[in-house]
Enzyme design. Structure first.
Site, PDB file in Angstrom:
ATOM      1  N   HIS B  56    -109.292 -72.001  33.835  1.00 12.90           N
ATOM      2  CA  HIS B  56    -109.244 -73.405  34.273  1.00 12.90           C
ATOM      3  C   HIS B  56    -107.871 -74.022  33.967  1.00 12.90           C
ATOM      4  O   HIS B  56    -107.651 -74.574  32.896  1.00 12.90           O
ATOM      5  CB  HIS B  56    -110.350 -74.194  33.555  1.00 12.90           C
ATOM      6  N   ASP B 150    -113.258 -78.985  41.144  1.00 19.83           N
ATOM      7  CA  ASP B 150    -112.919 -79.608  39.854  1.00 19.83           C
ATOM      8  C   ASP B 150    -112.001 -80.820  39.995  1.00 19.83           C
ATOM      9  O   ASP B 150    -111.074 -80.830  40.796  1.00 19.83           O
ATOM     10  CB  ASP B 150    -112.261 -78.614  38.906  1.00 19.83           C
ATOM     11  N   ASP B 303    -108.265 -76.282  30.723  1.00 21.93           N
ATOM     12  CA  ASP B 303    -108.184 -77.484  31.566  1.00 21.93           C
ATOM     13  C   ASP B 303    -106.782 -78.113  31.455  1.00 21.93           C
ATOM     14  O   ASP B 303    -106.649 -79.340  31.445  1.00 21.93           O
ATOM     15  CB  ASP B 303    -109.280 -78.493  31.224  1.00 21.93           C
ATOM     16  N   HIS B 307     -99.284 -84.140  33.377  1.00 24.83           N
ATOM     17  CA  HIS B 307     -98.962 -85.415  34.044  1.00 24.83           C
ATOM     18  C   HIS B 307     -97.586 -85.856  33.580  1.00 24.83           C
ATOM     19  O   HIS B 307     -97.250 -85.690  32.411  1.00 24.83           O
ATOM     20  CB  HIS B 307     -99.970 -86.505  33.668  1.00 24.83           C
TER      21      HIS B 307
HETATM   22 ZN   LIG Z   1    -112.804 -80.930  35.514  1.00 29.82          ZN
END
Ligand SMILES: [Zn+2]
Lengths: 332, 428
Positions: B56, B150, B303, B307
């Site tokens: 992920h 996602d 995850d 940014h």
């Molecule tokens: Zn997510």
């Protein structure tokens, strides 16, 4: 006192009493023919309003002008300024201009905290309402109003609200006024009861320093002050309650209900009032209702806060109050 | 081809051994292996793991190259000990066609820091309405086996059912971002005592749990595989545990940050802690750690959500959600799982390499550290302790919640098919 006023929870009992006492002095200025003090001459205060609130802005502006501050109004509703970086950009612009205090109103909870703690700006920050978080000067003016009415103007000096029973009714979930009041009134020794349908109470409210009830009628006879919160009609569409009519029946304050309150008890409202839904005209217009006083008291409170935050070490107008000594020991 | 001898490494935390790499494969594992013709890497006391696999990751390319690119993201991955990452589909354009997934896959191959296995979108444009061409993405050069919307939840039960059924034809898996949309309208942080105090919109645990409960039942009903992304609540753990006890084909992941951080940190209003799903309570954190230890939660996934600075240097409401994670994942797992005694290094290898590779069917990764296997390896100095300094990150973004925090462990070397991508903590 701390350098900023972000949350009513940050105030100690002595801080809060000092502000109320100072506001009492400021209130006397309002009775003079020339309603002005030289206290903040040469200091610049910016009213930074990212969210519309003419009432609050005017109240701060009046307070600033009565203290002879230079006032800049910055209104940034809607448009591109709702984008995140502009709070920082605006802060840095104000910093470059050398402002001494920023009064900020923002739709985002925590925006004043970020402004005060992110190193973007060096000025004192006063929270004039942020999202559903806090509105500390509103809580202070409410407490000031209660102390004047329930303890007495001069008898109240140096006093808190120990043992007073305050009921706050309505949309607690979305109310920064309710949050601020629970914090401050608890600090001042009052017993607070929140009354609302379960849908309008936040998860975790059981950990707050107050009681909670779903039933207004049983609470009224035990109240010294009943504060009605504004209920926005759009909450109905979001299924917080079935109909306006049902809300009014269960949680609205009308003459019949007011009659169940003790003789001395007052009715408060942070305004603006929408007559009909949460409060009937009969109640709003009665002399137990303190809405107009609350507005006047708002100016005195804001004068006191500005004065104290911007380095007022001496009593603003009158003689030293008994609490000024305890203040220096409490200072952090 | 060149040879490398890794001398005295504790393979999967066991007794010190030598590992000889010849070209792209492991030639031998044993003691006192000959050093002739080999470059020697002294690994005394360090732990050697199979190259880590992240199921992920957000690489942001195409479309948000200001946050991350395949190049910067795979360099960050190599720094963190990864040899394979699965890139999420929420790019611009969305990775919902064979063309986009092939592009991302090729960039990974071209740069050579870490294999990039694209994840395909479940629905066109992540809009939740119409199935994307799942079969075409599977048949593309990228060979997509994991599908996910996602960032968004596949919330329509019928679409979710069809997706689960459809991927059975080629052994795919649907990775669900479990977030009931109506229950999380206006949500900004975990719903609870802290959100009530801070006046931030609450993201209730039940919004995650209700979707997981529904999806494991759907997976059971159609006899397919479902993978649950980033579990964050104690209740989610209970549901997955129940589903597994029933024999439902469900796997689950937890992020490093959900193993360490709680919603108390949001009191700072610092958007570095703003993440989806949100940081939960101490009780949830403890339940997640236990579940990862006992295998209820199968894997750790980062995850990794880069940014740019300006998207975080603002007020909470305006800030983007997410944290970078590739370069700190192993340290956080060491702190929360190994140093606490919940998991040994063999367990870490299982949760961060073997099992994620198996779930994503990344056949060349997550292999045993033994002769004849591809030389995808990671060497960790587990005795190291130091403060996290994002200035040294290879990721293009620096939105880490650990800045200045002391964490244990440091990846010193990474090999991708025998080629060193990280040497003494420096990218090659
Ligand atoms: Zn997510």
């Amino acid at each position: 006192m701390q350098r900023h006023l972000i949350s009513a929870a940050d105030l100690t009992r002595d801080d809060a009493v000092l502000i109320l006492d100072t506001a009492e002095e400021m209130a006397r200025v309002a009775d003079r023919p020339i309603k002005k003090l030289p206290t903040l001459r040469g200091r610049t205060v910016v009213n930074l309003f990212f969210e519309d609130s003419t009432r609050t802005r005017i109240s701060f502006e009046a307070a600033e002008k009565r203290l002879s501050a230079d006032v800049i109004n910055f209104t940034a509703k809607g448009s591109s300024v709702s984008k995140g970086e502009s709070l920082k950009d605006t802060a840095q612009t104000l910093e470059a201009m050398g402002v001494d205090a920023v009064v900020i109103r923002h739709s985002a909870s925590g925006a004043p905290y970020r402004l005060a703690t992110s190193g973007w700006i060096d000025a004192a920050v006063i929270n004039a309402g942020d999202g559903t978080h806090q509105h500390p000067t509103q809580a202070l003016l409410d407490a000031f109003t209660m102390r004047r009415r329930l303890v007495g103007r001069d008898a109240g000096l140096g006093q808190d609200l120990a043992g007073k029973r305050i009921t706050i009714v309505g949309d607690v979930l979305h109310s920064r006024v309710a949050r601020s009041n629970v914090d401050l009134l608890h600090t001042l020794g009052a017993e607070v009861t929140l009354v609302a349908p379960p849908t309008l109470l936040p998860v975790g409210v059981e950990t707050w320093p107050c009681a909670v009830s779903y039933d207004l009628d049983s609470t009224l006879p035990k109240s010294d002050a009943v504060m009605m919160l504004r209920v926005q009609r759009e909450r109905m569409n979001a299924a917080f309650f079935p109909t306006e009519r049902e809300y009014s029946r269960r949680y609205g304050l009308d003459g019949e209900r007011m009659a169940r309150m003790p003789e001395h008890a007052i009715v408060m409202h942070p305004g603006p009032m929408v007559r009909g839904m949460e409060i009937t005209a009969e109640v709003a217009d009665s002399d137990r209702c303190t809405v107009v006083e609350q507005v006047a008291n708002g100016v005195s409170i804001r004068m006191a806060v500005l004065y104290l935050l911007l380095g007022g070490n001496e009593p603003a107008v009158a003689h030293p109050s008994p609490s000024s000594e305890s203040r220096t020991t409490e200072e952090k | 081809m060149s040879k490398t001898l890794i001398r005295g490494a504790k393979v999967l935390g066991g007794e010190p051994q030598d590992v000889l790499i010849d070209g792209t494969v492991i030639e031998a594992v044993g003691s006192g292996l000959p050093t002739e013709g080999a470059e020697v890497v002294e690994a005394d006391g360090k732990v050697l793991l199979p190259g880590l696999v992240d199921l992920h990751t957000h690489l942001r390319e195409p479309g948000r190259e200001d946050s991350e690119t395949v190049l910067t993201g795979t360099r960050a991955a190599a720094s963190g000990g990864y040899t394979s990452v699965f890139a999420m589909a929420n790019t611009f354009p969305v990775a919902d066609t064979a063309g986009v997934v092939e592009q991302v896959w090729r960039l990974g191959q071209q740069y050579g820091y870490c294999d990039v296995q694209p994840i395909g979108a479940v629905t066109v444009g992540l809009e939740g309405a119409k199935l994307a061409e799942l079969g075409a993405m599977y048949e593309s050069a990228a060979g997509v086996t994991v599908f996910s919307d996602d960032g968004k939840c596949v919330h329509d039960a019928q679409i979710m059912r069809r997706a689960l059924e459809y991927v059975k034809a080629f052994g795919g898996v649907i990775a669900q971002h479990a977030q009931e949309p109506r229950l999380t309208e206006g949500a900004e942080m975990n719903e609870g005592v802290v959100s009530a105090e801070l006046g931030l919109g609450g993201w209730p645990a039940v919004a995650e749990e209700s979707i997981i409960a529904r999806d494991v039942l759907l997976a059971e009903h159609v006899g397919s595989r479902v993978h649950i992304c980033h579990l964050s609540t104690a209740g989610s753990v209970e549901i997955v545990r129940w589903a597994k006890s029933r024999g439902i084909q469900v796997t689950a992941e937890v992020t490093p940050h959900h193993l360490l951080l709680t919603d108390e940190l949001v009191r700072t209003y610092n958007p570095v802690y703003k993440v989806n799903p949100p940081l939960r309570t101490e009780r949830d954190v403890m339940a997640l750690r236990e579940a990862l230890a006992d295998g209820t939660i199968d894997i750790v996934a980062t995850d990794h959500a880069p940014h740019p600075h300006e998207d975080k240097d603002c007020e909470w409401a305006a800030a983007a959600m997410g944290m970078v994670g590739l370069e700190t994942a192993l340290s956080v797992v060491q702190e929360t799982m190994v140093d606490t005694g919940l998991l040994d290094w063999a367990g870490v290898a299982d949760r961060m390499s073997f099992t994620p590779a198996r779930i994503g069917r990344a056949t060349g990764h997550g292999r045993p550290v033994s002769a004849g296997e591809p030389a995808n390896l990671t060497l960790v100095d587990t005795a190291y302790r130091g403060r996290v300094d994002p200035a040294g990150f290879a990721s293009r973004s620096r939105n880490t919640p650990y800045e200045g925090r002391e964490l244990p462990g440091r990846v010193t070397h990474t090999w991708l098919r025998g080629k060193a991508t990280l040497v003494d903590g420096k990218l090659t």
